[in-house]
Design an enzyme around this catalytic site. Structure first.
Site, short mmCIF file in Angstrom:
data_model
loop_
_atom_site.label_atom_id
_atom_site.label_comp_id
_atom_site.label_asym_id
_atom_site.label_seq_id
_atom_site.Cartn_x
_atom_site.Cartn_y
_atom_site.Cartn_z
N TYR A 99 97.85 42.73 47.46
CA TYR A 99 96.81 42.49 48.47
C TYR A 99 96.05 41.19 48.21
O TYR A 99 95.70 40.90 47.06
CB TYR A 99 95.77 43.62 48.44
CG TYR A 99 96.30 44.95 48.91
CD1 TYR A 99 96.76 45.13 50.21
CD2 TYR A 99 96.31 46.04 48.06
CE1 TYR A 99 97.23 46.35 50.64
CE2 TYR A 99 96.77 47.28 48.48
CZ TYR A 99 97.24 47.43 49.79
OH TYR A 99 97.70 48.64 50.20
N HIS A 130 68.74 63.39 20.88
CA HIS A 130 69.92 62.54 21.09
C HIS A 130 69.53 61.08 20.88
O HIS A 130 68.54 60.61 21.42
CB HIS A 130 70.44 62.76 22.51
CG HIS A 130 71.77 62.13 22.78
ND1 HIS A 130 72.84 62.23 21.92
CD2 HIS A 130 72.22 61.37 23.82
CE1 HIS A 130 73.89 61.58 22.42
NE2 HIS A 130 73.53 61.05 23.56
N CYS A 142 96.59 48.21 43.09
CA CYS A 142 96.50 48.99 44.33
C CYS A 142 96.04 50.42 43.98
O CYS A 142 95.81 50.74 42.81
CB CYS A 142 97.85 49.06 45.03
SG CYS A 142 98.66 47.46 45.23
N MET A 143 95.95 51.27 44.99
CA MET A 143 95.48 52.63 44.76
C MET A 143 96.42 53.42 43.85
O MET A 143 95.98 54.13 42.94
CB MET A 143 95.33 53.36 46.10
CG MET A 143 94.64 54.69 45.98
SD MET A 143 94.56 55.54 47.57
CE MET A 143 93.41 54.51 48.46
N ASP A 144 97.73 53.27 44.08
CA ASP A 144 98.70 54.08 43.34
C ASP A 144 99.69 53.26 42.54
O ASP A 144 100.60 53.83 41.93
CB ASP A 144 99.51 54.94 44.33
CG ASP A 144 98.62 55.75 45.24
OD1 ASP A 144 97.84 56.55 44.73
OD2 ASP A 144 98.71 55.56 46.48
N ARG A 183 65.80 61.12 28.97
CA ARG A 183 66.80 61.77 29.83
C ARG A 183 66.38 63.24 29.93
O ARG A 183 65.38 63.55 30.56
CB ARG A 183 68.20 61.56 29.23
CG ARG A 183 69.33 61.91 30.15
CD ARG A 183 70.69 61.48 29.60
NE ARG A 183 71.11 62.21 28.40
CZ ARG A 183 72.32 62.10 27.83
NH1 ARG A 183 73.22 61.30 28.34
NH2 ARG A 183 72.62 62.79 26.76
N LYS A 199 82.83 67.74 26.44
CA LYS A 199 82.40 67.62 27.83
C LYS A 199 83.33 66.68 28.60
O LYS A 199 84.16 66.00 27.99
CB LYS A 199 80.95 67.13 27.88
CG LYS A 199 80.75 65.76 27.26
CD LYS A 199 79.29 65.36 27.23
CE LYS A 199 79.13 63.96 26.69
NZ LYS A 199 77.85 63.37 27.00
N ARG A 225 77.03 66.28 16.18
CA ARG A 225 77.67 66.47 17.48
C ARG A 225 78.56 65.26 17.82
O ARG A 225 78.28 64.51 18.76
CB ARG A 225 76.61 66.62 18.59
CG ARG A 225 75.59 67.71 18.39
CD ARG A 225 74.70 67.82 19.64
NE ARG A 225 74.15 66.57 20.07
CZ ARG A 225 72.97 66.08 19.68
NH1 ARG A 225 72.18 66.76 18.86
NH2 ARG A 225 72.55 64.90 20.14
C1 LIG Z 1 73.63 65.33 23.78
C2 LIG Z 1 74.87 64.66 23.30
N1 LIG Z 1 75.25 64.82 22.02
C3 LIG Z 1 76.36 64.23 21.53
C4 LIG Z 1 77.14 63.41 22.31
C5 LIG Z 1 78.34 62.74 21.71
O1 LIG Z 1 78.20 61.36 21.69
P1 LIG Z 1 79.37 60.40 21.14
O2 LIG Z 1 80.52 60.57 22.09
O3 LIG Z 1 78.79 59.06 21.19
O4 LIG Z 1 79.70 60.89 19.78
C6 LIG Z 1 76.78 63.22 23.65
C7 LIG Z 1 77.58 62.32 24.49
O5 LIG Z 1 77.14 61.35 25.01
C8 LIG Z 1 75.62 63.84 24.15
O6 LIG Z 1 75.23 63.68 25.42
#
Ligand SMILES: Cc1ncc(COP(=O)(O)O)c(C=O)c1O
Length: 364
Positions: free
Chosen positions: A255, A157, A302-304, A128, A30, A213
């Site tokens: 700045y 989770h 700075c920004m850049d 959540r 993600k 995961r």
């Molecule tokens: C539902 C879920 N599973 C697994 C993960 C992976 O977590 P991590 O990056 O701590 O291994 C995340 C990330 O936050 C998550 O939201």
């Protein structure tokens, strides 16, 4: 941004060592692969033996589907009615936690002559997303009417598997196992029960269940200071000295004139700023590495651009490479150190490196 895909494969190897040959690995890519680039990272993970990919949003999954027609892609965010058509058409594996949406999925799947795999998320402690534990069995009883939906998975989770005290994580596991057992009492078995994030992969073997995961660890980042020996950071951020100038004692920098040179100094301007993810909170508080030497960040970012004091770097020249983050030639600026300076976590550092910096992939 140089991303080492060999490191990603190595880190998936570490996950595999921890979970054994039977457990499925769902690589979390993600947020554009935690800033590393979702598609190349996903490819490296699949090559190294990951069984599934995970993202938060249907739109992210759609991007991955274009590149990986066969991959199993789990979407964490609960499916919304407006996403049902796309999700079914793209053969995604959505998280479904309300009956109305489930019925829409069922109808869409029936219309397309498919059976759609879905996962149910149970909220055991994050507050959540996910269904409350006490509602899960009733939901599954009602879901039984949907004939074109296959509840392949059930998951939860962890809120604090990265803590040294695992009491709450164990309580979440017990709740989760209780829900699975209650649903088993209805005659429903899930093929994939999963809970473990990176911290739990490393610290809680009893949470590995059928699938894990991992996210942050596949990028070589530690989920907590006490966890993650042997991981290889995949991201290196490099820049160069755009401008080098010698300034007399008393000269202010950037700045607000928050830094003033105490002697004659060599000030290097580096073309990266907070718009690139080099956070303003690093002003006067962090360092880069030039020619193997630490050079402090001086004045406000700075920004850049930002400035570094390279007075003590022998032979420094305009155009020299600047190590901003990660490893290079035996030198290291860990994301964890940058995060520590900013009062945040390594996750926020790498996901914050903006897309406008080109990614270069090595070790493909
Ligand atoms: C539902 C879920 N599973 C697994 C993960 C992976 O977590 P991590 O990056 O701590 O291994 C995340 C990330 O936050 C998550 O939201």
């Amino acid at each position: 941004v140089v991303v080492n895909l060999e490191a990603v494969r190595h880190n998936i190897g570490i996950v595999r060592q921890r979970v054994g040959p039977q457990c499925h690995i769902a690589a979390v890519v993600k947020a554009n692969g935690y800033g590393h680039g979702a598609v190349p990272v996903a490819r490296a993970c699949l090559e190294a033996g990951a069984d599934m990919l995970c993202v938060t949003l249907t739109a992210q999954a759609a991007e991955l589907r274009q590149q990986f027609p066969e991959a199993r892609i789990l979407v964490f965010s609960p499916l919304s009615p407006s996403e049902v058509q796309a999700s079914v058409a793209l053969d995604l594996t959505p998280t479904v936690e309300d009956l109305g949406t489930l019925e829409l999925v069922d109808r869409e799947a029936a219309a397309r002559g498919k059976v759609v795999k879905v996962h149910l998320q149970v909220d055991t402690g994050m507050s959540r997303t996910g269904i409350r534990p006490e509602e899960a069995a009733r939901f599954m009883r009602q879901a039984g009417q949907c004939r074109h939906v296959d509840f392949e998975g059930i998951y939860s989770h962890f809120a604090s598997a990265d803590s040294e005290d695992l009491t709450f994580a164990r309580r979440q596991m017990a709740l989760f196992n209780g829900v699975v057992a209650e649903i088993a009492g209805l005659g429903v078995e899930f093929h994939l029960r999963h809970m473990a994030n990176s911290a739990a992969v490393l610290a809680l073997p009893e949470s590995h269940l059928d699938m894990v995961r991992p996210g942050v660890m596949i990028y070589g980042l530690k989920p907590a200071p006490h966890l993650g020996e042997g991981l290889e950071p995949a991201m290196t951020v490099l820049s160069h000295i755009l401008k080098l100038k010698t300034v007399p004692a008393g000269t202010p920098v950037s700045y607000g004139c928050t830094y003033r040179c105490s002697r004659q100094q060599e000030i290097a301007t580096v073309p990266m700023g907070y718009a690139d993810g080099y956070r303003r909170g690093l002003s006067n508080r962090f360092h880069v590495v030039v020619r193997g030497q630490r050079a402090p960040v001086v004045g406000r970012v700075c920004m850049d651009m930002f400035m570094a004091d390279v007075t003590d770097v022998p032979g420094v020249e305009q155009g020299d490479e600047v190590l901003i983050l990660g490893k290079r030639d035996g030198q290291c600026v860990p994301a964890e150190d940058m995060a520590g300076r900013l009062g945040t976590i390594n996750y926020e550092i790498v996901t914050g490196i903006s897309r406008r910096i080109p990614r270069l992939y090595v070790g493909a």
